[in-house]
Enzyme design. Structure first.
Site, short mmCIF file in Angstrom:
data_model
loop_
_atom_site.label_atom_id
_atom_site.label_comp_id
_atom_site.label_asym_id
_atom_site.label_seq_id
_atom_site.Cartn_x
_atom_site.Cartn_y
_atom_site.Cartn_z
N CYS A 1 -3.20 -2.83 -15.81
CA CYS A 1 -3.37 -1.76 -14.81
C CYS A 1 -2.59 -2.05 -13.53
CB CYS A 1 -4.85 -1.52 -14.50
SG CYS A 1 -5.66 -2.95 -13.79
N GLU B 1 -6.09 -11.59 -13.18
CA GLU B 1 -5.04 -11.53 -12.17
C GLU B 1 -4.85 -12.88 -11.49
OE1 GLU B 1 -5.89 -8.18 -9.62
OE2 GLU B 1 -8.00 -8.65 -9.49
N ASP C 1 -1.32 -8.85 -8.74
CA ASP C 1 -1.84 -10.13 -8.26
C ASP C 1 -1.45 -11.28 -9.17
OD1 ASP C 1 -3.15 -9.85 -5.74
OD2 ASP C 1 -4.60 -8.55 -6.72
N HIS D 1 0.81 -1.23 0.00
CA HIS D 1 0.00 0.00 0.00
C HIS D 1 0.84 1.27 0.00
CE1 HIS D 1 0.39 -0.97 4.32
NE2 HIS D 1 0.75 0.29 4.33
C1 PEP Z 1 -3.31 -5.80 -9.58
O1 PEP Z 1 -3.48 -6.78 -8.85
O2 PEP Z 1 -2.38 -5.71 -10.41
C2 PEP Z 1 -4.20 -4.64 -9.48
C3 PEP Z 1 -4.13 -3.66 -10.35
O3 PEP Z 1 -5.09 -4.62 -8.44
P1 PEP Z 1 -4.68 -4.28 -6.91
O4 PEP Z 1 -3.26 -3.84 -6.90
O5 PEP Z 1 -5.63 -3.25 -6.46
O6 PEP Z 1 -4.90 -5.61 -6.27
MG MG Z 2 -5.34 -7.01 -7.82
#
Ligand code: PEP
Ligand code: MG
Length: 564
Positions: free
Chosen positions: A487, A416, A440, A187
């Site tokens: 993303c 993911e 992920d 985070h």
């Molecule tokens: C990811 O897992 O790459 C993603 C964009 O989602 P998050 O980082 O919010 O799990």
């Molecule tokens: Mg994710």
């Protein structure tokens, strides 16, 4: 960092960089929660004064802070001056406990009560713990825990920062963030990226840096250097100037020969949306809606959500906005959605899977989004996280349509989980687009907890197995002529952006601050060159080899400008 033999010799700490920026500035250290020694615990005479000192300190900070931060600080100050906490601690001291233990246990008792009461009280538990940490630190003569109030632009250094610490930062005074722990997709890294703050995680020895000492932080290299000399300072200055030049290119993302690659921003809040909408992006590729739900005892209502979604859609005035439905669980725990008894929450009921236990959460969210679409006349894109099977993709699409998201809205899912990547063709049979979440996807492909920075080499998106799954997904998208975006944090890496484009990925979504470098690298290479880089990456047998192979193919001038 003090080295008595060579006081002015630069020392380099190596970590993992997030972002590309380089800055020089003074260290402001954030200290962890105090640990109470078994045998000691402060002077009983100082108990009342310790509470008073903490309350006054917090109130003084609240008086100079603004917005939500001021409210949080004032509420915490009030808690520190609440007589019932002091009374309980005093009683315990009278019964023979040391003052620090007495404060710890008195707060523990209130935490239990507040948690059991639920609702607004349960939301105050973090503030209670903050009072405990501060009072105990005063009693033990330890530095105040958490991020200190920043008097000047500084490099915040911590062992780790909680989401609350990060949220409480006065970002206008944060030059960079350096943490000893964490990982590049944790985070702190994501929030720093979102705010465009250079960040180095897993910087071994970070806590040996001294408050106030000048350091050079290079996010591109993942280094922190003490006693920076004139050469490093000049380099930081040159990098800042080069970065400023890059921001003057605001044209849509494309390769040198005009192959379009949509460049989008990742956002989590209305404030992010406003910032991103003012920037040179073609829209939003990932709106992490869970930020709206975090730190709440119950989910926001349909009305509340509809209002926020409408605000975000309006900010972009018709540009593409991909809204991701709630991704609760695992690294994003939420009181009303998380199953308390899961042993492996990352493998449990998280993301789209919540529909099995609390279907109304998703239904309400989709209804709110449909309402925002109607109210604004703007059609959003919507996608579900953590889809594992084609059937789940089909079910999600049906739910979105049922909720009133019409044909003008594009419905997609995130890839993911390796299962979804391997069967991307089946998944794409049910949805209009997919977006690859490489954070992920790397976690699940490499069986490596993304929050555990110790295994960071395994989480590298250049890992051949991860690249293979991204390539398979892009191939499936090309086969049916449907968009395949990325993303995850990897989209922000210029070398990876070249590879992804070469693999056939159609859009890249990242923190706003990462866009200029990615736009630049794409602009300087043709699609054929990107394809060659993708082939070279796929042919490599390790992540390091893949990255080196791509770097060798990238224009040396770009390597120099972006410090790749
Ligand atoms: C990811 O897992 O790459 C993603 C964009 O989602 P998050 O980082 O919010 O799990
Ligand atoms: Mg994710």
């Amino acid at each position: 960092m003090s080295d008595p033999s060579e006081p002015d010799e630069p020392v380099t700490l190596q970590g993992v960089g997030v972002g590309r920026g380089m800055v020089v500035g003074p260290v402001a250290k954030a200290y962890p929660s105090p640990v109470i020694p078994a045998g000691g615990g402060g002077d009983p005479e100082r108990l009342e004064a310790a509470f008073r000192q903490v309350a006054q300190g917090l109130q003084a900070r609240a008086d100079t802070a603004t917005g939500a931060l001021a409210d949080v600080l004032a509420a915490t100050a009030m808690m520190a001056s609440d007589p019932s906490l002091l009374d309980e601690a005093t009683k315990r001291v009278a019964a023979g406990e040391t003052p620090a233990h007495a404060v710890d246990r008195a707060v523990g008792q209130f935490v239990e009560m507040f948690t059991a009461a639920g609702g607004v009280l349960a939301e105050r538990v973090t503030d209670l713990r903050s009072v405990r940490d501060r009072v105990v630190s005063v009693l033990l003569d330890l530095p105040e825990p958490g991020v200190p109030p920043l008097q000047r632009p500084s490099v915040v250094v911590a062992s780790d920062l909680s989401p609350a610490d990060t949220a409480a930062l006065d970002v206008s005074k944060v030059l960079a963030i350096v943490i000893g722990h964490g990982g590049p997709t944790g985070h702190t890294a994501i929030i720093a990226g979102q705010l465009g703050i250079p960040c180095v995680v897993r910087a071994t020895g970070a806590m040996r840096l001294e408050d106030g000492e000048e350091v050079a932080v290079d996010a591109a290299a993942g280094t922190v250097v003490t006693h920076p000399g004139p050469e490093l300072r000049a380099r930081a200055q040159a990098r800042a100037e080069a970065a400023a030049v890059l921001t003057t290119d605001t044209a849509p993302g494309a390769t040198a020969d005009g192959h379009a690659v949509t460049l989008l921003a990742n956002i989590g809040t209305v404030a992010d949306a406003e910032r991103a909408a003012a920037g040179a992006v073609e829209g939003v590729g990932l709106f992490r809606t869970e930020v709206l739900f975090l730190e709440r005892a119950s989910a926001p209502t349909e009305d509340e959500q509809a209002e926020v979604y409408a605000e975000v859609l309006r900010s972009f005035g018709g540009r593409k906005v991909v809204v991701r439905t709630l991704d609760a669980g695992a690294d994003k725990p939420m009181a009303f959605a998380t199953q308390p008894d899961e042993e492996n929450p990352a493998l449990g009921v998280r993301g789209y899977r919540l529909v099995r236990r609390v279907p109304e959460l998703l239904r309400t969210q989709l209804a709110a989004l449909a309402r925002a679409a109607k109210d604004t006349g703007i059609a959003p894109w919507v996608m579900a996280p953590m889809i594992a099977t084609a059937q789940e993709a089909a079910d999600f699409a049906a739910l979105a349509r049922e909720a009133g998201l019409g044909d003008e809205c594009r419905v997609g899912v995130m890839v993911e989980v390796p299962a979804a990547a391997l069967r991307a063709q089946d998944v794409l049979a049910h949805v209009d687009f997919v977006s690859i979440g490489t954070n992920d996807l790397a976690q699940y492909t490499m069986a490596t907890d993304r929050l555990r920075g110790t295994l960071v080499d395994l989480l590298d998106p250049f890992q051949p197995a991860v690249l293979e799954l991204v390539a398979a997904t892009a191939r499936a998208g090309r086969g049916v002529d449907r968009p395949v975006g990325v993303c995850g944090e990897s989209a922000a890496d210029p070398l990876m952006a070249v590879v992804l484009t070469g693999l056939g990925v159609t859009s890249l979504s990242m923190s706003l601050g990462a866009v200029p470098a990615v736009r630049h690298v794409l602009r300087r290479h043709t699609l054929a060159q990107c394809e060659e880089a993708a082939r070279a990456a796929l042919a490599a047998s390790s992540a390091d080899e893949a990255r080196a192979a791509v770097r060798a193919l990238v224009d040396p001038e770009v390597v120099e400008t972006l410090a790749l």
